[in-house]
Design a protein around this motif. Structure first.
Motif, mmCIF file in Angstrom:
data_model
loop_
_atom_site.group_PDB
_atom_site.id
_atom_site.type_symbol
_atom_site.label_atom_id
_atom_site.label_comp_id
_atom_site.label_asym_id
_atom_site.label_seq_id
_atom_site.Cartn_x
_atom_site.Cartn_y
_atom_site.Cartn_z
ATOM 1 N N ASP A 21 0.855 -1.185 0.000
ATOM 2 C CA ASP A 21 0.000 0.000 0.000
ATOM 3 C C ASP A 21 0.896 1.242 0.000
ATOM 4 O O ASP A 21 1.685 1.438 0.911
ATOM 5 N N GLU A 22 0.764 2.079 -1.040
ATOM 6 C CA GLU A 22 1.608 3.274 -1.156
ATOM 7 C C GLU A 22 1.263 4.331 -0.118
ATOM 8 O O GLU A 22 2.051 5.225 0.150
ATOM 9 N N GLY A 23 0.090 4.237 0.487
ATOM 10 C CA GLY A 23 -0.333 5.216 1.476
ATOM 11 C C GLY A 23 0.278 4.983 2.848
ATOM 12 O O GLY A 23 0.286 5.872 3.685
ATOM 13 N N PHE A 34 0.609 7.612 7.362
ATOM 14 C CA PHE A 34 -0.479 7.016 6.595
ATOM 15 C C PHE A 34 -1.199 8.120 5.854
ATOM 16 O O PHE A 34 -1.666 9.090 6.455
ATOM 17 N N ARG A 35 -1.277 7.971 4.519
ATOM 18 C CA ARG A 35 -1.940 8.973 3.694
ATOM 19 C C ARG A 35 -3.413 8.608 3.556
ATOM 20 O O ARG A 35 -3.759 7.509 3.164
ATOM 21 N N ILE A 36 -4.265 9.558 3.894
ATOM 22 C CA ILE A 36 -5.707 9.396 3.748
ATOM 23 C C ILE A 36 -6.084 10.090 2.446
ATOM 24 O O ILE A 36 -5.927 11.295 2.321
ATOM 25 N N GLY A 37 -6.535 9.328 1.459
ATOM 26 C CA GLY A 37 -6.896 9.883 0.159
ATOM 27 C C GLY A 37 -5.779 9.674 -0.854
ATOM 28 O O GLY A 37 -4.670 9.273 -0.520
ATOM 29 N N MET A 97 -4.093 1.098 15.643
ATOM 30 C CA MET A 97 -3.631 1.768 14.425
ATOM 31 C C MET A 97 -4.528 1.455 13.229
ATOM 32 O O MET A 97 -4.954 2.371 12.520
ATOM 33 N N TYR A 98 -4.822 0.182 13.007
ATOM 34 C CA TYR A 98 -5.675 -0.189 11.875
ATOM 35 C C TYR A 98 -7.036 0.486 12.012
ATOM 36 O O TYR A 98 -7.558 1.061 11.053
ATOM 37 N N THR A 99 -7.587 0.470 13.218
ATOM 38 C CA THR A 99 -8.886 1.081 13.477
ATOM 39 C C THR A 99 -8.846 2.577 13.174
ATOM 40 O O THR A 99 -9.750 3.115 12.519
ATOM 41 N N LEU A 100 -7.790 3.260 13.633
ATOM 42 C CA LEU A 100 -7.669 4.699 13.387
ATOM 43 C C LEU A 100 -7.538 5.012 11.896
ATOM 44 O O LEU A 100 -8.203 5.912 11.385
ATOM 45 N N PHE A 101 -6.671 4.275 11.214
ATOM 46 C CA PHE A 101 -6.441 4.524 9.790
ATOM 47 C C PHE A 101 -7.733 4.308 8.989
ATOM 48 O O PHE A 101 -8.092 5.115 8.145
ATOM 49 N N GLU A 102 -8.418 3.207 9.282
ATOM 50 C CA GLU A 102 -9.638 2.909 8.543
ATOM 51 C C GLU A 102 -10.745 3.914 8.881
ATOM 52 O O GLU A 102 -11.501 4.324 8.008
ATOM 53 N N TRP A 103 -10.834 4.323 10.154
ATOM 54 C CA TRP A 103 -11.833 5.319 10.541
ATOM 55 C C TRP A 103 -11.567 6.632 9.805
ATOM 56 O O TRP A 103 -12.490 7.271 9.302
ATOM 57 N N LYS A 105 -10.033 7.013 6.947
ATOM 58 C CA LYS A 105 -10.362 6.838 5.528
ATOM 59 C C LYS A 105 -11.866 6.947 5.301
ATOM 60 O O LYS A 105 -12.316 7.611 4.374
ATOM 61 N N GLU A 106 -12.653 6.280 6.170
ATOM 62 C CA GLU A 106 -14.104 6.287 6.017
ATOM 63 C C GLU A 106 -14.691 7.675 6.257
ATOM 64 O O GLU A 106 -15.704 8.037 5.672
ATOM 65 N N ASN A 107 -14.075 8.452 7.130
ATOM 66 C CA ASN A 107 -14.606 9.760 7.502
ATOM 67 C C ASN A 107 -13.835 10.927 6.888
ATOM 68 O O ASN A 107 -13.937 12.049 7.378
ATOM 69 N N GLN A 108 -13.082 10.668 5.828
ATOM 70 C CA GLN A 108 -12.268 11.715 5.204
ATOM 71 C C GLN A 108 -13.115 12.908 4.776
ATOM 72 O O GLN A 108 -12.758 14.057 5.031
ATOM 73 N N GLU A 109 -14.249 12.651 4.154
ATOM 74 C CA GLU A 109 -15.110 13.748 3.687
ATOM 75 C C GLU A 109 -15.585 14.602 4.850
ATOM 76 O O GLU A 109 -15.567 15.828 4.783
ATOM 77 N N ALA A 110 -16.014 13.956 5.935
ATOM 78 C CA ALA A 110 -16.509 14.702 7.093
ATOM 79 C C ALA A 110 -15.375 15.488 7.758
ATOM 80 O O ALA A 110 -15.571 16.626 8.196
ATOM 81 N N LEU A 111 -14.183 14.889 7.818
ATOM 82 C CA LEU A 111 -13.049 15.565 8.446
ATOM 83 C C LEU A 111 -12.605 16.786 7.646
ATOM 84 O O LEU A 111 -12.139 17.769 8.204
ATOM 85 N N MET A 112 -12.740 16.699 6.330
ATOM 86 C CA MET A 112 -12.252 17.775 5.460
ATOM 87 C C MET A 112 -13.385 18.643 4.894
ATOM 88 O O MET A 112 -13.167 19.399 3.957
ATOM 89 N N GLU A 113 -14.599 18.554 5.477
ATOM 90 C CA GLU A 113 -15.726 19.288 4.907
ATOM 91 C C GLU A 113 -15.529 20.805 4.938
ATOM 92 O O GLU A 113 -15.999 21.512 4.052
ATOM 93 N N ASN A 114 -14.840 21.334 5.936
ATOM 94 C CA ASN A 114 -14.615 22.784 6.019
ATOM 95 C C ASN A 114 -13.258 23.188 5.460
ATOM 96 O O ASN A 114 -12.806 24.302 5.691
#
Length: 186
Positions: A21-23, A34-37, A97-103, A105-114
């Motif tokens: 995984d390149e991320g 860990f790169r999200i996106g 770590m896996y839980t944080l990374f996956e969370w 990734k799943e919530n990237q849009e919400a985290l970056m909405e503003n």
């Protein structure tokens, strides 16, 4: 199990999950990025995570200080970190770590909405001139400076036309042939 055994087990799991995984990037056995996106995604960001000695009993250190994240506003960074801290608190005492990374990734849009990209003002006015927020700085090409001894050696090796004489590197040719050997005479 001790903290170090838990860390070793989690490290092994992370390596097997994110192999190829390149991320995911392992900086050291206790430090990760860990790169999200995707790279070309304007809402992508990189998490820097470092485990303290007593991890997973204590929270990992999470930062967004990577150069990749320079275009993210400080307010957005604080919001992302606070949301991640909530997840860390919920998972304290377990391998997370896996839980944080996956969370993330799943919530990237919400985290970056503003998210509004931070732009730095640098404009090129010509090939040799760069203007940075009002001040003018000129770049000049530097020529390689040779010492007198280096110039003398170059002149001594060349003829009056500035060309190297035929066979000037015969020592190198002989060394090469002695290493590779000549033709086999059987």
């Amino acid at each position: 199990m001790t903290a170090n055994e838990d860390q070793e087990m989690e490290l092994e799991a992370l390596r097997s999950i994110y192999e190829g995984d390149e991320g995911f990037k392992e900086i050291s056995p206790v430090s990760f990025q860990f790169r999200i996106g995707d790279l070309d995604d304007t809402k992508a960001f990189i998490l820097d995570v470092t485990w303290p000695e007593t991890y997973p009993e204590t929270a990992p250190q999470i930062s967004l200080d990577a150069f990749f994240n320079n275009r993210i506003s400080p307010e957005t960074k604080l919001m992302i970190l606070s949301k991640l801290e909530e997840q860390v608190e919920a998972n304290l005492g377990t391998a997370m770590m896996y839980t944080l990374f996956e969370w993330a990734k799943e919530n990237q849009e919400a985290l970056m909405e503003n998210h509004k990209p931070v732009m730095t003002t640098v404009s090129l006015t010509s090939n040799n001139e760069v203007t940075t927020s009002g001040s003018t700085a000129k770049k000049r090409e530097k020529k390689e400076q040779l010492t007198k001894a280096q110039k003398r050696r170059i002149i001594n090796r060349t003829d009056n036309k500035g060309e190297l004489p035929r066979g000037w590197n015969w020592v190198d040719v002989i060394k090469h042939l002695s290493k590779t050997g000549g033709k086999d005479e059987d």
